[in-house]
Design a protein around this motif. Structure first.
Motif, PDB file in Angstrom:
ATOM      1  N   ASP A 314      28.287  32.876  34.322  1.00 55.58           N
ATOM      2  CA  ASP A 314      28.638  31.554  33.790  1.00 55.58           C
ATOM      3  C   ASP A 314      27.690  30.538  34.408  1.00 55.58           C
ATOM      4  N   MET A 382      34.484  39.424  37.136  1.00 53.81           N
ATOM      5  CA  MET A 382      35.233  38.225  36.736  1.00 53.81           C
ATOM      6  C   MET A 382      36.127  38.538  35.541  1.00 53.81           C
ATOM      7  N   PRO A 383      37.145  37.689  35.288  1.00 55.33           N
ATOM      8  CA  PRO A 383      37.956  37.872  34.067  1.00 55.33           C
ATOM      9  C   PRO A 383      37.088  37.790  32.811  1.00 55.33           C
ATOM     10  N   LEU A 384      37.640  38.280  31.693  1.00 48.95           N
ATOM     11  CA  LEU A 384      36.903  38.345  30.423  1.00 48.95           C
ATOM     12  C   LEU A 384      36.489  36.971  29.910  1.00 48.95           C
ATOM     13  N   THR A 385      37.370  35.988  30.045  1.00 42.32           N
ATOM     14  CA  THR A 385      37.059  34.639  29.555  1.00 42.32           C
ATOM     15  C   THR A 385      37.263  33.649  30.696  1.00 42.32           C
ATOM     16  N   ARG A 386      36.884  32.384  30.451  1.00 37.59           N
ATOM     17  CA  ARG A 386      36.910  31.392  31.523  1.00 37.59           C
ATOM     18  C   ARG A 386      38.231  30.640  31.607  1.00 37.59           C
ATOM     19  N   ASP A 387      39.230  31.054  30.852  1.00 39.92           N
ATOM     20  CA  ASP A 387      40.530  30.368  30.867  1.00 39.92           C
ATOM     21  C   ASP A 387      41.059  30.186  32.291  1.00 39.92           C
ATOM     22  N   LEU A 389      39.867  29.341  34.911  1.00 40.17           N
ATOM     23  CA  LEU A 389      39.378  28.163  35.637  1.00 40.17           C
ATOM     24  C   LEU A 389      40.162  26.904  35.264  1.00 40.17           C
ATOM     25  N   TYR A 390      40.921  26.965  34.186  1.00 39.34           N
ATOM     26  CA  TYR A 390      41.528  25.745  33.637  1.00 39.34           C
ATOM     27  C   TYR A 390      43.044  25.820  33.536  1.00 39.34           C
TER      28      TYR A 390
END
Lengths: 408, 408
Positions: A314, A382-387, A389-390
């Motif tokens: 990322d 890391m996780p599959l998506t950046r969700d 972080l939010y």
């Protein structure tokens, strides 16, 4: 000649030039309305001949003044140095590839000297304009109206999330400053942290803060070069240090990250960057503020990351956040300017406020940003998506301590 | 010689080699357990001499078979081609800088030929293994257990959010495929969309879908090269097309984006990328699947973005998502393999399934990823932080139609 340049080029905002004899000329129109009061007529040709260096130099020497340094630098940078009119800049483009390596010959000894130049300044100076945690890097502003303390806490929390930390994991913090992030990672995420700095002053203050919080078993502060670390770590974090590495050493730096990162490790590198092509460091900044420093383009950083076989997961580009941070530092510095001037003199104050104001303007108008690079060996680190972080939103512990603690 | 190589190098999983006379050799141990049944003994030395090309070539010709092509390619790519053992690969590294430009001489006429080679294949073939919306690019998998239809809907929604669209804005879709994304942006975000393709088949199908949905007033499909578009747009999106541009034309491509994007515009480029340094296209893929194609490293893309004065706002690296997508395409293709073999023959089926399986393995084990680059002229074109991409979570309309519609 100056007037011809200004007549032609002031298209956004206006500039009023006041000569020592009271003669006033106005260029452009509209807002912001900048004013430059010439105190020493010799300053004008010096700035025209070498604006990149002489604007700061003549300001330090008292060659000119202004009631609003930020507005003046906004008008100058918007009209003369934005990415859009870059092609007008005839100076020194062919010199770039020659100059860059010479400017960044950051062997171990040079690195220590360069760091001492800036960071060994008395801690009390930094306490006067930084937030209470002494975060000397770009804050994170989910909303512009946060306080600096809140925005710096949000920055620490955002970085902590990007590290995907589990309690007990070992973290290397390359360039730990006065220890604020290392302490946070230990306290909020239960990490074992080794913080590196080359500044004796920073190490002294960081160690004292670690002792005060009773974290001696969890946080170790070392006066050590990143090239000399022996162990491997689960996580590596480096905030506002990469700017001092120098392009010559990018491969060395990322080879270190590669070698010191565990197979399932995650690294987070937070650095100032430019959205414009590779260039050279501003000569005034190099001379007075950050010798050996260089602000990279993403293409330069990523080429070294690729060569050193780290997988990028990322790349966040924080736009405007550092401009907001610097505006707040400038405001706080102005509040204590009298005391600083008494201690360190007017010339030092002018140098410092020019550094803060010109940096803010560069983040607004000259294509400077902050890159947060998340790196790993394995695609599955890391996780599959950046969700992640939010969820929930990062606001920093000052705002909602329970939420932030839960996200650790 | 083959046995020496295999003895030495099969360290992850195992490989069973069965010769036509029934002699069996086993290399390595553990899972996955791959099997390669040699039908034509001449295939073995051909693969050893030029594995990058001949593995696919001999499979197409029936020189060998396997009960599980995905498992076999996993073992081969994990042990012989991962980023970690790249330095062992002695072949052709010095040729890279010479070969790359020659392989990607994608002038307008060549681009049309290259596109026709793949995309003018009968639409019914693609309908047999793609999702119902004919999304022929990496899906977005917030959770692995989504259906392909859900994951493709989530991809469209994720891209739609990254475009920060307002109703009535004009969007250019460079490489619009069979029109799925253009239709979504028109229906879900009220956009006016111009979709470009160089494939007559794609244009025919896309126009028919636009008519069926009564979107003729909102979506225009053009058989046009991106280098020939006259207008400017509020938003530019390009999904799975940049792979066909070729490094020689990266500056042309991003100059087009720069010139066709309104001052406050946002562009989103979605492309396959490699986390390894710049390389060359696999020769088998270039010959049979994507002539003129090239998968870029981030450093190459960003260098062109910087030179063309576009500001990068966010670079998401989607890891594993394309492996999941390809696994699903492979599974669906296997279900209809009999019908395809009747129409197009066994050799075509073997070519197609090798393409899908070797691509999946490359996304898992060879450092392939997908980059989503969000670009703009102005630092203020996007929100300050990336929270807006994740509120509420993207699940795609198949899962929660009301939520997704609300996010438009």
């Amino acid at each position: 000649m100056l007037q011809r340049i200004l007549n032609e080029d002031v298209r956004e905002g206006s500039l009023r030039l006041i000569y020592p004899d009271g003669v006033t000329r106005r260029f452009g129109s509209g807002s912001p309305e900048a004013v430059l009061e010439v105190a020493d007529p010799k300053a004008v040709p010096r700035v025209v001949s070498d604006p990149e260096f002489m604007l700061g130099q003549t300001y330090m020497e008292g060659g000119w003044s202004t009631p609003d340094l930020r507005a003046l630098l906004e008008v100058l940078l918007r009209n003369f140095a934005g990415p859009r009119n870059h092609r007008r800049n005839r100076f020194g483009r062919w010199l770039t590839p020659l100059l860059r390596p010479l400017q960044q010959w950051n062997r171990r000894a040079a690195s220590r000297r360069n760091v001492a130049h800036h960071y060994d300044l008395d801690e009390t100076l930094f306490r006067r304009f930084l937030d209470s945690d002494l975060q000397y890097s770009c804050a994170y502003w989910p909303r512009r109206e946060l306080t600096l303390e809140q925005a710096q806490a949000a920055k620490r929390a955002h970085i902590r999330r990007k590290l995907c930390l589990r309690p007990g994991q070992r973290v290397l913090d390359i360039g730990c400053g006065w220890g604020g992030l290392a302490i946070e990672l230990a306290e909020q995420a239960g990490a074992q942290v080794v913080g590196l700095t080359l500044s004796g002053e920073q190490a002294r203050v960081a160690r004292q803060r670690v002792r005060e919080r009773g974290l001696e078993g969890q946080v170790e502060i070392r006066l050590e070069d990143y090239r000399d670390v022996p162990e491997t770590f689960d996580r590596i974090v480096s905030v506002g240090m990469f700017e001092h590495v120098g392009t010559r050493y990018y491969d060395t730096y990322f080879r270190s990250v590669h070698e010191h990162l565990a197979p399932d490790g995650v690294a987070l590198i937070h650095t100032i960057g430019r959205v414009t092509p590779p260039g050279v460091t501003n000569p005034w900044i190099r001379r007075y503020i950050f010798p050996g420093g260089y602000i990279p383009a993403m293409s330069e950083v990523m080429a070294a990351v690729e060569r050193q076989r780290l997988a990028s997961a990322d790349v966040e580009v924080l736009r405007l956040h550092y401009a907001y941070t610097l505006a707040e530092w400038f405001r706080r510095f102005q509040r204590v300017r009298g005391a600083v001037a008494e201690e360190k003199g007017e010339r030092f104050c002018r140098m410092w406020e020019f550094y803060l104001a010109v940096s803010e303007a560069a983040f607004h108008w000259r294509g400077l940003v902050v890159f947060q690079l998340q790196l790993a060996h394995e695609q599955t680190a890391m996780p599959l998506t950046r969700d992640y972080l939010y969820r929930p939103p990062v606001l920093g512990p000052t705002v909602e301590p329970s939420r932030t603690a839960a996200s650790a």
